[in-house]
Design a protein around this motif. Structure first.
Motif: not given
Ligand SMILES: [Zn+2]
Length: 296
Positions: A270-275, A263-265
């Motif tokens: 580019r900005r990974l937040q959570m997998v 999950l990206y922002a």
């Protein structure tokens, strides 16, 4: 084999960085390790394990032993009738106990394939676990869909068995049941594990054989893409973990590791937040296996 952690640490780490099992290039030369030193249940020598698996798969291929990809895919749908599955218990295990008890039921599934980049044979790793005492292993159906010449299963003690066939599966649920010709230690299956329950996964993320991770069952839901039931967990896993058992604190299987979703922002990713770790609920596996569970 502690000496590997000392004098050969640099060598081992160097080899891990360029394992022959990943389609990364430049492809390394075949490793020369000729000993297998899996000190049950903890000290895993990744290089020796993978070299042994690679060598044994080459030998099986040479002798024409094992089912082809086409045969495995043909067999990997429909119900599987098994006589009996082990009953889950109420006994809670701490994590060291859980690992010691469950790791012998977990296998490295290795698929031998001809690398299109270097034209050498490599081995792609996934995970499987035993559900009966006579050699039935469960993994993800998508593992059978990858490219390979034949599949083998390596146990914790380093023995390598040919996967001789598939006895059933559910492609939609992403489950397959395959057979090795060996006595196996089955894991019990337990349905209905609630959100919030502690879980652990034993798997081989990027060839790091027999990695234990822990977390909780974080969600039960219907998948957006097809409405099928799924569950997510917070225990870590990665490529190579496909088909791994998700265990509750009694060591019973409550799900099967299958997919990760990053999950990206931002839309540029580019900005990974959570997998998110999305798993197949064990209820789909129980539905696939026609069996009586536990003692009569
Ligand atoms: Zn290659």
């Amino acid at each position: 084999m502690r000496f590997l952690l000392g004098a050969l640490l640099g060598l081992v780490l160097g080899a891990l960085a360029t394992l022959p099992l990943l389609p990364r290039h430049p492809c390394p030369d075949p490793l020369s390790a000729d000993t297998l030193c899996l000190q049950h249940p903890v000290d895993v020598e990744d290089v020796a394990v993978q070299e042994r698996l690679s060598r044994e798969l080459a030998s099986l291929a040479e002798r024409g032993i094992g089912a082809s990809r086409e045969e495995l895919l043909a067999g990997a749908s429909g119900h599987v009738t098994v006589e009996r599955l082990p009953a889950p218990t109420d006994e809670s295990l701490d994590l060291p106990e859980l690992y010691a008890r469950c790791a012998p039921s977990v296998y490295l599934l290795g698929g031998r394939y001809l690398c299109p980049n270097c034209e050498r044979w490599h081995v792609r790793i996934a995970t499987a676990f035993a559900v009966t005492d006579d050699g039935l292993l469960v993994t993800n159906h998508h593992v059978l869909e990858t490219d390979y010449e034949l599949l083998g299963a390596s146990s914790l003690d380093g023995r390598v068995y040919s996967v001789v066939g598939a006895e059933g599966g559910d492609p939609e649920a992403d489950l397959a049941v395959v057979r090795i010709e060996a006595a196996t230690e089955p894991l019990p299956l337990k349905s209905g594990s609630p959100v919030g329950a502690p879980v652990a996964v034993i798997s081989h993320p990027r060839q790091r054989a027999y990695t234990l991770t822990e977390g909780i069952l974080s969600r039960r839901y219907a998948r957006a893409r097809d409405g099928r039931p799924a569950l997510s967990i917070t225990a870590e896993y990665a490529v190579g973990s496909s088909g791994a058992p998700v265990l509750d604190e009694t060591g019973a299987v409550v799900g099967v590791a299958a997919v990760t979703q990053a999950l990206y922002a931002d839309e540029e990713e580019r900005r990974l937040q959570m997998v998110v770790k999305e798993c197949v609920p064990v209820e789909a596996l129980i539905a696939l296996l026609d069996a009586t569970q536990g003692p009569p």
